[in-house]
Design a protein around this motif. Structure first.
Motif, PDB file in Angstrom:
ATOM      1  N   VAL A 105       0.839  -1.199   0.000  1.00  0.00           N
ATOM      2  CA  VAL A 105       0.000   0.000   0.000  1.00  0.00           C
ATOM      3  C   VAL A 105       0.874   1.249   0.000  1.00  0.00           C
ATOM      4  CG1 VAL A 105      -1.540   1.357   1.493  1.00  0.00           C
ATOM      5  CG2 VAL A 105      -2.037  -1.064   1.045  1.00  0.00           C
ATOM      6  N   PHE A 106       1.888   1.282   0.857  1.00  0.00           N
ATOM      7  CA  PHE A 106       2.806   2.427   0.917  1.00  0.00           C
ATOM      8  C   PHE A 106       3.435   2.687  -0.446  1.00  0.00           C
ATOM      9  CE2 PHE A 106       6.826   4.536   1.398  1.00  0.00           C
ATOM     10  CZ  PHE A 106       6.660   5.431   2.439  1.00  0.00           C
ATOM     11  N   GLU A 107       3.952   1.638  -1.077  1.00  0.00           N
ATOM     12  CA  GLU A 107       4.659   1.802  -2.350  1.00  0.00           C
ATOM     13  C   GLU A 107       3.718   2.241  -3.461  1.00  0.00           C
ATOM     14  OE1 GLU A 107       8.163  -1.533  -1.547  1.00  0.00           O
ATOM     15  OE2 GLU A 107       6.209  -2.141  -2.341  1.00  0.00           O
ATOM     16  N   ASN A 108       2.469   1.768  -3.432  1.00  0.00           N
ATOM     17  CA  ASN A 108       1.494   2.206  -4.429  1.00  0.00           C
ATOM     18  C   ASN A 108       1.224   3.700  -4.310  1.00  0.00           C
ATOM     19  OD1 ASN A 108      -0.171   0.187  -6.293  1.00  0.00           O
ATOM     20  ND2 ASN A 108       0.509  -0.971  -4.495  1.00  0.00           N
ATOM     21  N   VAL A 109       1.072   4.185  -3.094  1.00  0.00           N
ATOM     22  CA  VAL A 109       0.811   5.604  -2.887  1.00  0.00           C
ATOM     23  C   VAL A 109       2.055   6.438  -3.192  1.00  0.00           C
ATOM     24  CG1 VAL A 109       0.124   7.339  -1.178  1.00  0.00           C
ATOM     25  CG2 VAL A 109      -0.983   5.097  -1.189  1.00  0.00           C
ATOM     26  N   GLU A 110       3.212   5.872  -2.951  1.00  0.00           N
ATOM     27  CA  GLU A 110       4.481   6.583  -3.150  1.00  0.00           C
ATOM     28  C   GLU A 110       4.807   6.816  -4.623  1.00  0.00           C
ATOM     29  OE1 GLU A 110       9.040   5.991  -1.496  1.00  0.00           O
ATOM     30  OE2 GLU A 110       7.920   4.228  -2.189  1.00  0.00           O
ATOM     31  N   ALA A 119      12.616  13.571  -2.695  1.00  0.00           N
ATOM     32  CA  ALA A 119      13.544  12.831  -1.839  1.00  0.00           C
ATOM     33  C   ALA A 119      12.803  11.809  -0.987  1.00  0.00           C
ATOM     34  CB  ALA A 119      14.303  13.805  -0.945  1.00  0.00           C
ATOM     35  N   ALA A 120      13.486  10.700  -0.674  1.00  0.00           N
ATOM     36  CA  ALA A 120      12.865   9.577   0.033  1.00  0.00           C
ATOM     37  C   ALA A 120      12.297   9.993   1.385  1.00  0.00           C
ATOM     38  CB  ALA A 120      13.886   8.456   0.211  1.00  0.00           C
ATOM     39  N   SER A 121      13.010  10.807   2.141  1.00  0.00           N
ATOM     40  CA  SER A 121      12.527  11.215   3.464  1.00  0.00           C
ATOM     41  C   SER A 121      11.243  12.023   3.355  1.00  0.00           C
ATOM     42  CB  SER A 121      13.599  12.029   4.196  1.00  0.00           C
ATOM     43  OG  SER A 121      13.949  13.184   3.442  1.00  0.00           O
ATOM     44  N   VAL A 127       3.506  10.266   2.073  1.00  0.00           N
ATOM     45  CA  VAL A 127       2.709   9.047   1.919  1.00  0.00           C
ATOM     46  C   VAL A 127       1.946   8.746   3.201  1.00  0.00           C
ATOM     47  CG1 VAL A 127       2.808   6.541   1.614  1.00  0.00           C
ATOM     48  CG2 VAL A 127       4.153   8.042   0.122  1.00  0.00           C
ATOM     49  N   MET A 128       2.623   8.835   4.340  1.00  0.00           N
ATOM     50  CA  MET A 128       1.949   8.526   5.599  1.00  0.00           C
ATOM     51  C   MET A 128       0.847   9.550   5.901  1.00  0.00           C
ATOM     52  SD  MET A 128       3.130   5.660   6.328  1.00  0.00           S
ATOM     53  CE  MET A 128       2.153   5.478   7.839  1.00  0.00           C
TER      54      MET A 128
END
Length: 237
Positions: A105-110, A119-121, A127-128
């Motif tokens: 789910v996280f990766e889909n939204v990301e 940037a990743a951070s 996303v959260m």
């Protein structure tokens, strides 16, 4: 932006080739939308609803007339410019959630944020926040196969909203949901519309969706039959 309109459609006609002839999907459409509208394009199958959303979303272009989105004339955009407009400013929600099954789910939204090279951070924070908007922050690590249909549609909403788009285009977003989930999804989107002033445009013939809308544009045979501004019947509790 001209006349404060975020979307302006003027004398728009769309034809598609069919065999040796052509089919006219939209005929002489004139519409304007301001920021923060919560509007629906309604009508029976084949009335031109999805075609109109596709043009507004820069997935297609008019045959005649013009569509302007955020001041940009859709017909003038290159493929790269159209992709940039969609990636930065337009969110899409479909009746088929189009979640990537091998990702969480996280990766889909990301995913939209990766396309923007954020940037990743910062992506993690965004996303959260988006998952919290739709009440799924505790499901970030689950795969789509492990969540319900209603939860899958909420993931699709989070994915559309994570970049904080100016416009969200929702094509029959409740078609595969039961009544309880449909109302929950509409309340989530209504809340985001009010909090973020995002313009929501729905393509639908679902009476449950229509009850939440502030404006309903009725299409019949590719033409605007009626454009009514109404007091939404459904409000947040």
């Amino acid at each position: 932006m001209e006349n404060d309109n975020i979307i302006t459609i003027h004398n728009l006609t769309k034809r598609f080739p069919v065999g040796n002839g052509e089919f006219t999907a939209l005929k002489n459409i004139n519409l304007e939308f301001k920021r923060g509208e919560f509007a629906g394009i309604v009508g029976p199958s084949g009335s031109g609803k999805t075609t109109l959303l596709n043009i507004i979303g820069s997935l297609d272009s008019p045959t005649e007339g013009e569509a302007r989105v955020m001041g940009r004339r859709i017909s003038d955009l290159s493929h790269k410019e159209a992709a940039m407009l969609r990636n930065r400013h337009i969110g899409f929600i479909f009746q088929v959630y189009n979640l990537l099954p091998v990702y969480t789910v996280f990766e889909n939204v990301e995913f939209p944020l990766i396309l923007q090279k954020i940037a990743a951070s910062e992506r993690k924070k965004m996303v959260m926040e988006a998952l919290e908007w739709v009440g799924l922050q505790d499901m970030a690590d689950k795969k789509p196969s492990k969540i319900s249909g209603g939860e899958g549609q909420r993931v699709a909403i989070a994915r559309a909203m994570v970049k904080k788009p100016v416009i969200v285009l929702a094509d029959e977003p409740t078609a595969n949901l039961d009544a309880a989930n449909a109302h929950a999804i509409m309340q989530t989107m209504q809340n985001l519309n009010r909090e973020m002033k995002t313009t929501f445009l729905f393509s639908t013939h679902d009476e449950k969706v229509m009850g939440y809308l502030d404006r309903i544009i009725h299409l019949e045979d590719g033409m605007v039959a009626r454009d009514e501004r109404i007091q939404s019947q459904q409000t947040l509790s």
